[in-house]
Enzyme design. Structure first.
Site, PDB file in Angstrom:
ATOM      1  N   LYS A  22       0.724  -1.213   0.156  1.00  0.00           N
ATOM      2  CA  LYS A  22      -0.009   0.052  -0.091  1.00  0.00           C
ATOM      3  C   LYS A  22       1.011   1.248   0.073  1.00  0.00           C
ATOM      4  CE  LYS A  22      -2.760   0.663   3.535  1.00  0.00           C
ATOM      5  NZ  LYS A  22      -2.861   2.167   4.313  1.00  0.00           N
ATOM      6  N   GLY A  95      -4.920   7.780   5.200  1.00  0.00           N
ATOM      7  CA  GLY A  95      -4.034   8.882   6.006  1.00  0.00           C
ATOM      8  C   GLY A  95      -2.679   9.234   5.208  1.00  0.00           C
ATOM      9  N   ARG A 123      -8.137  12.719  12.316  1.00  0.00           N
ATOM     10  CA  ARG A 123      -6.685  12.257  12.452  1.00  0.00           C
ATOM     11  C   ARG A 123      -5.821  13.589  12.261  1.00  0.00           C
ATOM     12  NH1 ARG A 123      -5.250   7.174   9.324  1.00  0.00           N
ATOM     13  NH2 ARG A 123      -3.372   7.155  10.252  1.00  0.00           N
ATOM     14  N   ASP A 316       2.120  -1.137  12.012  1.00  0.00           N
ATOM     15  CA  ASP A 316       0.954  -1.431  11.556  1.00  0.00           C
ATOM     16  C   ASP A 316       0.618  -3.184  11.678  1.00  0.00           C
ATOM     17  OD1 ASP A 316       0.661   0.815  10.485  1.00  0.00           O
ATOM     18  OD2 ASP A 316       1.074   0.457   8.378  1.00  0.00           O
ATOM     19  N   ARG A 392      -7.297  -3.129   9.724  1.00  0.00           N
ATOM     20  CA  ARG A 392      -6.433  -4.244  10.537  1.00  0.00           C
ATOM     21  C   ARG A 392      -7.081  -4.797  11.629  1.00  0.00           C
ATOM     22  NH1 ARG A 392      -2.551  -3.481   7.132  1.00  0.00           N
ATOM     23  NH2 ARG A 392      -1.918  -1.238   6.356  1.00  0.00           N
TER      24      ARG A 392
END
Ligand code: S3P
Length: 437
Positions: A22, A95, A123, A316, A392
């Site tokens: 990504k 983001g 965010r 992540d 996630r």
């Protein structure tokens, strides 16, 4: 609202190839768009996040042909060739797109307005706006949050900036703005963060000098179009790595062509310290990035205190590491991970809420979790989990089903498509009993 039903299963095996990275896919369409000439991107991740970056580049006047979902051809317009978008640029859940485009657009001659979905609008953006303002850009946030308003036509100056947090998104935004500055720009990080921007800028012909935690970009005349090979996303592979470890014996799981950039692969080191047996085979280069096949064997894990230095290298992957920790012998402690609180959801709170539903003994810390593992029998009860719209979190609890005593229902999973559109099919192909409804 889409849900997963993950029934207990324990046999995991075979072979899998995860989709493209990504982070690298975002950067590939952006740099190709401002290069001179036609770039070809192979292995592009056709996920919602990366498609948001592609749509933004198109809205800024770049012609992009998607020859197949993963093969993208970009006609670069050159450093000065972008033009104003007719409408606000919608970064959706991404983001990375929001932060990197803020850097790129801060340096343009025209104004821009950047928005996102409900999660992205919460965010933090000042971490990017502050250094860009120090370069001379006119970037405004609303109380530190999006929307981001940029007034173009500012002359940017090179700066030396020490980042308060180890963020690749902030670093990359500054480096992108630095392409347009009147002198070199240096970013100093408090810890290692992913270096895909540095590697890709260099491959597009930009002079980038990286040493330890310092990186300097020299403003180029132009970027040269490239062939970009996007490796498999280590962060997507992470769900399969943990699934392979939690399996009940068997032949093992082979995960092919995974990007193994050292600034991303901290999870491997953490899991090995926990006793994981993971073989790295067929190591090779894929353009500017290292790639290998991973052979994962069912392993008996033991709890550890995760060294904080490994946290930025696995940020992540921590949600799925928490699932592994629940199945390890003893206590696992993760600290220094306060950045998890400002991801697509507050991932410490979201994981804690799910672990509570599934009967896992744990403590919540301001910057991490302490988890008591249950290595024998089922580590999890069944139950209903809220993913909080975070891809996630949803996928991590899907993996938990391998050690659950009853089905786990995971609500609000549509955003898995932001990073891993084929997750259910691939998970089922290796043995998970996962259904979407
Ligand atoms: C990313 C950097 C990381 C990571 C995100 C992708 C990137 O964020 O969590 O998923 O592509 O640069 P931070 O830079 O905020 O740490």
């Amino acid at each position: 609202m889409r849900s997963y039903l993950a029934a207990p299963a324990s046999r995991v095996g075979g072979e899998v190839r995860v989709p493209g990275d990504k982070s690298i896919s975002h950067r590939a369409v952006m740099l190709s768009g401002i290069a001179e000439g036609r770039s070809e991107v192979h292995g592009f991740l056709p996920s919602e996040d990366c498609l948001a970056s592609m749509a933004a580049m198109r809205a800024l006047g770049v012609e992009i042909e998607q020859r197949s979902p993963t093969d993208v051809s970009v006609q670069g317009v050159g450093l000065g060739g972008l033009h104003a978008a007719a409408r606000p640029l919608d970064m959706r859940n991404a983001g990375t797109a929001m932060r990197l485009f803020t850097g790129l657009l801060a340096a343009q001659s025209f104004d821009s307005h950047l928005v996102g979905d409900a999660s992205l609008m919460q965010r933090p953006m000042e971490r990017v706006a502050t250094p860009l303002r120090a370069m001379g850009a006119d970037v405004r946030t609303r109380g530190g949050l999006p929307p981001v308003d940029i007034t173009g036509g500012q002359r940017l100056h090179g700066i030396e900036y020490s980042m308060p947090v180890a963020s690749a998104q902030v670093k990359s935004a500054i480096l992108l703005a630095g392409l347009y500055a009147d002198s070199p720009t240096t970013v100093i990080s408090p810890a290692v963060s992913r270096d895909h921007s540095e590697r890709m800028l260099e491959s597009f012909g930009v002079r980038v000098v990286a040493q330890d935690l310092r990186v300097t970009v020299h403003p180029p005349q132009g970027l040269a179009a490239q062939h970009v090979e996007v490796p498999g996303d280590f962060s997507s592979a992470a769900f399969f790595i943990v699934a392979g470890l939690l399996a009940a014996g068997g032949e093992g799981l082979l995960i092919r062509a995974v990007g193994l950039n050292p600034s991303r692969a901290g999870l491997l080191e953490i899991l090995r310290r926990m006793g994981a047996e993971i073989g790295v085979e067929n190591q090779r280069a894929s353009g500017a990035e290292p790639v290998a096949d991973l052979r994962v064997h069912a392993s008996c894990l033991r709890g550890i205190a995760v060294p904080p230095a490994l946290v930025p290298l696995s940020i992540d992957e921590l949600p799925v590491l928490f699932i592994a920790a629940c199945c390890a012998d003893g206590e696992t402690l993760v600290t220094g991970a306060e950045e998890l609180r400002v991801k697509e959801s507050d991932r410490i709170a979201a994981m804690s809420a799910g672990l509570t539903v599934l009967g896992v003994e744990h403590d919540v810390l301001p910057d991490g979790l302490r988890i008591q593992g249950r290595p024998r029998g089922a580590a999890f009860t069944g139950g209903e989990i809220d993913s909080r719209g975070d891809h996630r979190i949803a996928m991590s609890f899907g993996v938990a089903s391998l050690r659950a005593s009853a089905p786990i229902k995971i609500r609000d999973v549509a955003n898995v498509a932001t990073s891993f559109p084929d997750f259910v099919a691939l998970a089922r192909s290796v043995g998970l009993d996962l259904h979407e409804s």
